[in-house]
Design a protein around this motif. Structure first.
Motif, short mmCIF file in Angstrom:
data_model
loop_
_atom_site.label_atom_id
_atom_site.label_comp_id
_atom_site.label_asym_id
_atom_site.label_seq_id
_atom_site.Cartn_x
_atom_site.Cartn_y
_atom_site.Cartn_z
N GLU A 9 0.81 -1.48 0.36
CA GLU A 9 0.17 -0.29 0.39
C GLU A 9 1.14 1.68 0.09
N ILE A 10 2.20 1.23 0.89
CA ILE A 10 2.59 2.28 1.29
C ILE A 10 3.59 2.20 -0.33
N ILE A 11 4.01 1.28 -1.25
CA ILE A 11 4.67 1.59 -2.32
C ILE A 11 3.52 1.63 -3.99
N ALA A 12 2.28 1.48 -3.36
CA ALA A 12 1.53 2.24 -4.59
C ALA A 12 0.80 3.46 -4.33
N ASN A 13 0.84 3.46 -3.35
CA ASN A 13 0.65 5.63 -2.61
C ASN A 13 1.78 6.05 -3.52
N ILE A 14 3.48 5.73 -3.12
CA ILE A 14 3.90 6.19 -3.60
C ILE A 14 3.99 6.58 -5.06
N ILE A 22 6.42 14.98 -8.67
CA ILE A 22 6.69 15.98 -7.77
C ILE A 22 7.42 15.86 -6.98
N LYS A 23 7.66 16.61 -6.33
CA LYS A 23 9.25 17.25 -5.75
C LYS A 23 9.04 16.49 -4.25
N LYS A 24 9.91 15.96 -4.26
CA LYS A 24 10.29 15.29 -3.12
C LYS A 24 10.17 15.91 -1.56
N THR A 25 10.03 16.91 -0.85
CA THR A 25 9.03 17.36 0.19
C THR A 25 7.60 17.15 0.15
N ARG A 26 7.27 17.32 -1.41
CA ARG A 26 5.63 17.55 -0.97
C ARG A 26 5.45 15.60 -1.52
N LEU A 27 6.23 15.32 -1.93
CA LEU A 27 5.93 13.39 -1.35
C LEU A 27 6.15 12.88 -1.02
N MET A 28 6.94 13.61 0.20
CA MET A 28 7.08 12.78 1.61
C MET A 28 5.73 12.87 2.65
N TYR A 29 5.14 14.91 2.16
CA TYR A 29 4.11 14.52 2.88
C TYR A 29 3.23 14.05 2.67
N LYS A 30 3.23 13.95 1.06
CA LYS A 30 1.73 13.41 0.12
C LYS A 30 1.50 11.65 0.80
N THR A 31 2.90 11.04 0.73
CA THR A 31 2.38 9.88 1.85
C THR A 31 3.02 9.58 3.24
N ASN A 32 2.94 10.65 3.36
CA ASN A 32 2.89 10.12 5.23
C ASN A 32 3.51 9.73 5.71
N LEU A 33 5.12 9.55 5.46
CA LEU A 33 6.06 9.11 5.65
C LEU A 33 7.00 9.77 6.48
N SER A 34 8.00 9.07 7.36
CA SER A 34 9.04 9.84 7.65
C SER A 34 10.08 9.66 6.90
N TYR A 35 10.90 10.48 6.85
CA TYR A 35 12.85 10.53 6.13
C TYR A 35 12.90 10.00 6.15
N LEU A 37 11.84 6.93 6.59
CA LEU A 37 10.96 5.63 5.56
C LEU A 37 11.00 6.12 3.97
N PHE A 38 10.69 7.81 4.10
CA PHE A 38 10.93 7.68 2.50
C PHE A 38 11.70 7.58 2.02
N CYS A 39 13.34 7.52 2.11
CA CYS A 39 14.13 7.47 1.57
C CYS A 39 14.81 6.39 1.33
N LYS A 40 14.35 5.61 2.27
CA LYS A 40 13.90 4.12 1.81
C LYS A 40 13.18 3.08 0.70
N TYR A 41 12.02 4.24 1.08
CA TYR A 41 10.74 3.25 -0.18
C TYR A 41 11.80 3.86 -2.20
N LEU A 45 12.37 1.42 -5.21
CA LEU A 45 11.60 2.35 -6.21
C LEU A 45 12.25 2.67 -6.84
N GLY A 46 13.26 3.29 -6.88
CA GLY A 46 14.56 3.99 -8.15
C GLY A 46 15.59 2.42 -9.02
N LYS A 47 16.16 2.27 -7.76
CA LYS A 47 16.98 0.82 -8.22
C LYS A 47 15.71 -0.54 -8.72
N LYS A 48 14.68 -0.24 -8.62
CA LYS A 48 13.61 -0.89 -9.76
C LYS A 48 12.83 -0.44 -10.86
#
Length: 100
Positions: A9-14, A22-35, A37-41, A45-48
């Protein structure tokens, strides 16, 4: 109380939020992730090859669109399965009441 989102669900949301760029900060807020977790995901997703970071924006790739559509289908199937399971439980309960 709301439940926690699972990894899918987190991946689908991102991916959903990255559709139009979408810009970095906006994406982080829209997906409601900590920094963290945001970096991790986003790294995952970039590597994949599902998202790219171009011109200071995260964007969905063609592979990302395909994956997002498949994940949405899967999540919808899970919801339908849950509804069917609940319906069967209700029927089971009714049947037990009738036997009494």
């Amino acid at each position: 109380m709301s439940r926690k989102r699972n990894r899918m669900e987190i991946i689908a949301n991102i991916l959903e939020e990255c559709k139009g760029g979408i810009k970095k900060t906006r994406l982080m807020y829209k997906t409601n992730l900590s920094y963290r977790l945001f970096c991790k995901y986003t790294r995952l997703l970039g590597k994949k090859g599902l998202i790219t970071f171009v011109d200071n924006e995260y964007r969905l790739t063609a592979k990302g669109y395909d994956y997002l559509n498949r994940v949405k289908e899967y999540i919808n199937l899970l919801k339908k399965l849950k509804e069917m399971r609940e319906s069967l439980e209700d029927l089971k309960d009714e049947k037990q009441l009738i036997k009494r």
